[in-house]
Scaffold this active site. Structure first.
Site, PDB file in Angstrom:
ATOM      1  N   CYS A  73      43.030  45.684  43.246  1.00  0.00           N
ATOM      2  CA  CYS A  73      43.435  44.827  44.357  1.00  0.00           C
ATOM      3  C   CYS A  73      42.212  44.627  45.246  1.00  0.00           C
ATOM      4  CB  CYS A  73      44.548  45.514  45.132  1.00  0.00           C
ATOM      5  SG  CYS A  73      45.028  44.663  46.643  1.00  0.00           S
ATOM      6  N   CYS A 184      41.267  37.680  44.018  1.00  0.00           N
ATOM      7  CA  CYS A 184      42.547  38.375  44.181  1.00  0.00           C
ATOM      8  C   CYS A 184      43.067  38.570  42.766  1.00  0.00           C
ATOM      9  CB  CYS A 184      43.520  37.519  44.991  1.00  0.00           C
ATOM     10  SG  CYS A 184      45.232  38.131  44.940  1.00  0.00           S
TER      11      CYS A 184
END
Ligand code: DGL
Length: 271
Positions: A73, A184
């Site tokens: 992440c 992302c």
């Protein structure tokens, strides 16, 4: 027993990293953990995430005893990596925007960063730009819509209705970047649609590089036989059906369950 890696994200995005690791190292056992109760990270304040991420990861490492933790992440890695490395005594691999790769491929000019609203404003990204892309202009686009769409896309496979209109003002502009970093981990899940809508753009992510990094850090990995398991947070959250189904593409999911409020994994053995 095969060595194991814990792969962590707020939602399904980290599966784009898991997929690369699985393809390169099928002998590693992979635990996938999503912080469903605190999803999405990209709209949360830094101080909330700085408390939440180590709390969940440290407890999960204690329960699952992996040899490596991958923070799959960008929103979490660009904020909490130093803290996690302080608190854990296993290697912690972070996923951060592939700005260095994009700058090298573009060879100057304008490069794009597509990431969560939290990530695009991080000092960590400023530093990456300064260190590796000084000769480029970095155009940043923050979107939490895309995170939500990627979650839905994994579940239903339908191209999100608003995708083109959302990104067109940025990607169809006269000075649009031709190299765009998917900063992302949710966004590579939409790569097929992004490539279809903007075939001229080079979409760049960190997945393959992370898998190579995990390979470097892993010891005595057998050729195959790695197991798969899936965990989430929030006892009120429904089981993440889409994630479980995606994982089954790589083999049976031998264990799944919720990392509860008491942080004991209430897991069930399943197939
Ligand atoms: N997948 C995460 C990332 O790489 C963030 C998604 C979220 O906003 O929770 O940044």
């Amino acid at each position: 027993m095969n060595p194991s890696v814990l792969i962590f994200d707020s939602g399904v995005g980290g599966l784009s990293i898991l997929s690369e690791i699985r393809q390169l190292l099928p002998g590693l056992s992979l635990h996938y953990l999503m912080d469903s109760a605190a999803f999405p990270y990209g709209l949360k304040a830094d101080d909330v995430l700085m408390q939440r991420i180590p709390e969940v990861c440290v407890q999960a490492v204690r329960e699952l005893q992996p040899q490596i933790l991958v923070i799959a992440c960008n929103t979490a890695s660009t904020l909490a990596l130093p803290l996690l490395r302080q608190q854990l005594d296993i290697p912690v691999v972070g996923v951060v925007p592939a700005i260095k790769t994009a700058a090298a491929q573009a060879g100057g000019g304008r490069i794009g960063l597509l990431a969560t609203p939290a990530t695009i404003n991080r000092p960590y990204v400023d530093q990456l730009q300064q260190d590796f892309a000084a000769g480029c202009e970095l155009s940043r686009f923050g979107s939490s819509k895309l995170v939500e769409w990627a979650e839905n896309y994994l579940a239903d496979g339908h191209c999100p209705d608003g995708l083109y209109g959302h990104l067109a003002p940025w990607l169809n502009a006269t000075d649009a970047p031709a190299h765009v970093v998917l900063g992302c981990t949710h966004f590579p899940l939409l790569r097929a649609e992004l490539s279809r809508l903007w075939p001229e753009v080079r979409w760049i992510d960190s997945g393959a590089a992370i898998a190579r990094r995990v390979a470097t850090l892993s010891r005595n990995v057998p050729q195959d036989g790695g197991t798969l398991s899936c965990f989430w947070t929030g006892t009120q959250q429904p089981a993440p059906e889409a994630a479980l189904k995606y994982l089954q593409n790589f083999g049976p999911v031998s264990r799944s369950g919720c990392l509860g409020a008491d942080f004991l994994i209430q897991a069930s053995e399943s197939v």
